[in-house]
Structure formats: C-alpha cells, structure tokens
Write a protein that holds these residues in place. Sequence first.
Motif, PDB file in Angstrom:
ATOM      1  N   MET A   1       0.839  -1.173   0.000  1.00 10.68           N
ATOM      2  CA  MET A   1       0.000   0.000   0.000  1.00 10.68           C
ATOM      3  C   MET A   1       0.888   1.241   0.000  1.00 10.68           C
ATOM      4  O   MET A   1       1.877   1.290   0.720  1.00 10.68           O
ATOM      5  N   ILE A   2       0.547   2.210  -0.803  1.00 12.48           N
ATOM      6  CA  ILE A   2       1.296   3.462  -0.879  1.00 12.48           C
ATOM      7  C   ILE A   2       0.479   4.552  -0.205  1.00 12.48           C
ATOM      8  O   ILE A   2      -0.690   4.760  -0.541  1.00 12.48           O
ATOM      9  N   TYR A   3       1.103   5.235   0.738  1.00 14.27           N
ATOM     10  CA  TYR A   3       0.466   6.353   1.435  1.00 14.27           C
ATOM     11  C   TYR A   3       1.187   7.625   1.030  1.00 14.27           C
ATOM     12  O   TYR A   3       2.374   7.790   1.312  1.00 14.27           O
ATOM     13  N   SER A   4       0.480   8.528   0.384  1.00 17.30           N
ATOM     14  CA  SER A   4       1.131   9.744  -0.097  1.00 17.30           C
ATOM     15  C   SER A   4       0.731  10.989   0.679  1.00 17.30           C
ATOM     16  O   SER A   4       1.305  12.048   0.476  1.00 17.30           O
ATOM     17  N   SER A   5      -0.232  10.859   1.561  1.00 17.55           N
ATOM     18  CA  SER A   5      -0.634  11.998   2.386  1.00 17.55           C
ATOM     19  C   SER A   5       0.159  11.957   3.686  1.00 17.55           C
ATOM     20  O   SER A   5      -0.259  11.340   4.672  1.00 17.55           O
ATOM     21  N   ILE A   6       1.319  12.608   3.668  1.00 12.86           N
ATOM     22  CA  ILE A   6       2.245  12.572   4.802  1.00 12.86           C
ATOM     23  C   ILE A   6       2.689  13.997   5.116  1.00 12.86           C
ATOM     24  O   ILE A   6       3.012  14.770   4.214  1.00 12.86           O
ATOM     25  N   GLN A   7       2.698  14.312   6.404  1.00 14.78           N
ATOM     26  CA  GLN A   7       3.221  15.592   6.867  1.00 14.78           C
ATOM     27  C   GLN A   7       4.411  15.313   7.764  1.00 14.78           C
ATOM     28  O   GLN A   7       4.375  14.382   8.562  1.00 14.78           O
ATOM     29  N   SER A   8       5.438  16.140   7.657  1.00 16.98           N
ATOM     30  CA  SER A   8       6.588  16.038   8.551  1.00 16.98           C
ATOM     31  C   SER A   8       6.683  17.302   9.378  1.00 16.98           C
ATOM     32  O   SER A   8       6.540  18.408   8.845  1.00 16.98           O
ATOM     33  N   HIS A   9       6.884  17.119  10.664  1.00 23.99           N
ATOM     34  CA  HIS A   9       7.034  18.243  11.583  1.00 23.99           C
ATOM     35  C   HIS A   9       8.265  17.995  12.441  1.00 23.99           C
ATOM     36  O   HIS A   9       8.512  16.859  12.863  1.00 23.99           O
ATOM     37  N   TYR A  10       9.019  19.042  12.685  1.00 24.25           N
ATOM     38  CA  TYR A  10      10.167  18.982  13.590  1.00 24.25           C
ATOM     39  C   TYR A  10       9.762  19.696  14.863  1.00 24.25           C
ATOM     40  O   TYR A  10       9.395  20.872  14.823  1.00 24.25           O
ATOM     41  N   ILE A  11       9.831  18.982  15.989  1.00 18.30           N
ATOM     42  CA  ILE A  11       9.291  19.503  17.238  1.00 18.30           C
ATOM     43  C   ILE A  11      10.371  19.507  18.313  1.00 18.30           C
ATOM     44  O   ILE A  11      11.090  18.520  18.488  1.00 18.30           O
ATOM     45  N   SER A  12      10.445  20.622  19.037  1.00 24.54           N
ATOM     46  CA  SER A  12      11.321  20.711  20.211  1.00 24.54           C
ATOM     47  C   SER A  12      10.426  20.751  21.448  1.00 24.54           C
ATOM     48  O   SER A  12       9.206  20.810  21.338  1.00 24.54           O
ATOM     49  N   SER A  13      11.050  20.735  22.620  1.00 23.06           N
ATOM     50  CA  SER A  13      10.276  20.854  23.856  1.00 23.06           C
ATOM     51  C   SER A  13      10.688  22.129  24.566  1.00 23.06           C
ATOM     52  O   SER A  13      11.619  22.822  24.149  1.00 23.06           O
ATOM     53  N   ASN A  14      10.011  22.442  25.656  1.00 25.11           N
ATOM     54  CA  ASN A  14      10.337  23.649  26.419  1.00 25.11           C
ATOM     55  C   ASN A  14      11.719  23.563  27.044  1.00 25.11           C
ATOM     56  O   ASN A  14      12.417  24.562  27.149  1.00 25.11           O
ATOM     57  N   SER A  15      12.124  22.379  27.461  1.00 28.17           N
ATOM     58  CA  SER A  15      13.395  22.235  28.165  1.00 28.17           C
ATOM     59  C   SER A  15      14.544  21.788  27.262  1.00 28.17           C
ATOM     60  O   SER A  15      15.696  21.836  27.670  1.00 28.17           O
ATOM     61  N   ASP A  16      14.231  21.352  26.044  1.00 27.91           N
ATOM     62  CA  ASP A  16      15.273  20.873  25.134  1.00 27.91           C
ATOM     63  C   ASP A  16      14.941  21.355  23.725  1.00 27.91           C
ATOM     64  O   ASP A  16      13.908  20.995  23.169  1.00 27.91           O
ATOM     65  N   LYS A  17      15.811  22.147  23.159  1.00 28.09           N
ATOM     66  CA  LYS A  17      15.564  22.723  21.831  1.00 28.09           C
ATOM     67  C   LYS A  17      15.943  21.784  20.689  1.00 28.09           C
ATOM     68  O   LYS A  17      15.764  22.108  19.523  1.00 28.09           O
TER      69      LYS A  17
END
Length: 102
Positions: A1-17
């Motif tokens: 199965m091919i999934y083409s609806s993909i989002q990428s997010h880069y996330i930091s936290s409050n205590s670690d950037k």
Amino acid sequence: MIYSSIQSHYISSNSDKRLVKYDIICIDDNRYIVKVIDNRHFLRSTPDYYSEVFTFEVTRKAYEMENNIGSASVVRHRLQLTFAEHILVKCQQHRDSMDVLP
C-alpha cells in the motif's frame, strides 16, 4: 500500500531545543499513524544515524471521546481543537515526554 498523504514536523520541547522529526501518515480520514524519527535513542547520540524510535496512532474516535465531541451536556468556554490540531498536540505531548526518559 502506498500512502502519499504525509506531513513532517520537527518539534522541540520547552526544556530541550533539539528537534525530533514526526511523520504523520494519513491512513484514512479517521486514522493517522505517527512515526517518531530521531538520532538520539536512550541518550546515545549518533549524529549521522536516524532511526524510528516510536510509533503511535491517533484516531478520530479517541479524539471525540477525549474531547466529549457529540455530547449535548458539555458547555465549552473556549473553541474546541480541530482533529488536525489534536494530532499536533499529541505529537507535542510525546516530544515533551521524551525529556523525562532516563
């Protein structure tokens, strides 16, 4: 199965950037799989090697249950998060929880 609806997010936290990658894969309108990709796993740092460190699922049914969607007896004092916003909140909560791991 091919999934083409993909989002990428880069996330930091409050205590670690430090940024951690979250790939959100749409399985269908009601179900998303989130893959957490990082280069640090259990405090071992390998700058050039990224691996999947965790996978979790976010479903519309869980969103509706958690936020009392469809309940006539709920009075809201603020606007409700959309399902898309809820997915990002779950990613941020997971990223924040990574800082407390031993």
